[in-house]
Design an enzyme around this catalytic site. Structure first.
Site, PDB file in Angstrom:
ATOM      1  CE  LYS A 105      31.743 -37.126  60.563  1.00  0.00           C
ATOM      2  NZ  LYS A 105      31.239 -38.184  61.461  1.00  0.00           N
TER       3      LYS A 105
ATOM      4  CB  THR B 193      28.458 -36.385  63.533  1.00  0.00           C
ATOM      5  OG1 THR B 193      28.992 -37.094  62.661  1.00  0.00           O
ATOM      6  CG2 THR B 193      29.467 -36.015  64.568  1.00  0.00           C
TER       7      THR B 193
END
Length: 346
Positions: free
Chosen positions: A204, A261
């Site tokens: 990620k 994120t």
């Protein structure tokens, strides 16, 4: 397993936790542990920061304005930090773990559970952080746990609601750690899929860089949504090749962490990517970045891991080209969009 199932009863004394690393996430997780009833000792290299924690109950460098609980103290002595720790939390940059842990391992209690907060893949070996911990500390997988999920440190330090995953091969150990960090604002869930949880956290960061680059280039939400979705597909492909549970990637350690994120200005990787997308060089971006953006180095090790398992990860490869090979984002975007058409589920 429900987060209300706390597993074995706690000992009569308060649990002790050592947190190696005084950055924003290490300090914030130390707060969580303290709020859950643990006695917490932070370890850091700088005496002035330890003094700030002990006398002013604050970490002015990484969490300014946040008052730390009285149960959190700090030291520059790793032996003092480790002494009697039920949980040893490792919160240092991924690429420094091996060298640091080699120094600390002889100091750790024989029965301590080692907890990784790190979201990276080691350069050169392509090993996950739990694998590095097992190798260097010479402990079995059942003694190593991972905490991962949508855990932006500043929000957690402000005690805003968040959920997370506590992963360990031994579910009993996972439940022990779950109980040790369960607070009214921090809700941990257990998982035994350590491989999937660690891959979700590491990849990620790479996709966060890609989305940040797209934002810096002024691309729209369609591009962002596409990168997030196809980035999750890349992560899942790699996970399946490595034996992970595909359901992990639709949970907090996968989609949850990825969305946070790729959406938040608090994300170091997203911010780093945004600066690159705006035209800053790698050196300029590093110069204005105060904390480690794990995806900058891990994009290379994730790409290496994909090659070893024969997995196609075009977004990851594009990030490597931009960050490390000097390819202009406009050129990289054109090449990514110009790949041959194929079915979505392949």
């Amino acid at each position: 397993m429900s987060a209300t199932d706390t597993g074995p009863a706690r000992p009569d004394r308060p649990l002790k936790a050592a947190v190696f690393g005084t950055g924003s996430w290490g300090t914030a997780f130390g707060m969580v542990l303290a709020d859950a009833g643990c006695e917490v000792t932070l370890w850091g290299r700088r005496q002035e920061l330890a003094d700030a924690v002990n006398t002013g109950h604050t970490n002015p460098d990484y969490l300014p304005g946040i008052e730390l609980p009285a149960a959190v103290r700090a030291t520059t002595d790793p032996a003092e930090a480790a002494r009697g720790a039920d949980f040893t939390v490792l919160a240092v940059p991924s690429q420094t773990l091996r060298g640091n842990l080699a120094e600390w391992a002889p100091l750790l209690p024989a029965d301590t559970v080692l907890v990784s907060l790190m979201k990276g893949i080691e350069l050169g070996t392509a090993k996950r952080m739990s694998e590095v911990i097992e190798e260097v500390a010479k402990v079995p997988a059942e003694r190593v746990a991972v905490v991962t999920g949508p855990n932006l440190a500043r929000e957690i330090a402000a005690r805003q609601p968040a959920a997370s995953v506590v992963a360990c091969a031994d579910e009993t150990v996972a439940r022990r750690l779950q109980a040790a960090c369960h607070t009214p604002y921090f809700r941990p869930y257990t998982n035994t899929d350590v491989v999937g949880c660690e891959l979700g956290g590491a990849v990620k960061n790479v996709i966060g860089l890609a989305v940040g680059i797209a934002d810096g280039m002024g691309l729209g939400d369609n591009a962002k949504g596409s990168l997030i979705t196809r980035g999750l597909a890349e992560t899942t492909r790699l996970g399946l090749a490595m034996g992970a549970d595909p359901l992990t990637f639709s949970g907090l350690a996968g989609l949850g962490d990825l969305v946070a994120t790729c959406s938040s200005p608090l994300s170091r990787n997203h911010t780093f990517g945004t600066n690159l997308g705006r035209g800053m060089t790698l050196e300029e971006t590093i110069a204005v970045t105060r904390q480690t953006a794990e995806g900058v180095k891990s994009c290379e090790s994730v790409a290496d891991l994909a090659r070893r398992h024969g997995v196609d990860m075009p977004i990851t490869g594009t990030v490597v080209d931009i960050v490390h090979n000097g390819k202009p984002p406009v050129v990289a975007l054109k090449e990514l969009m110009g790949r041959s058409a194929k079915p979505e589920r392949r």
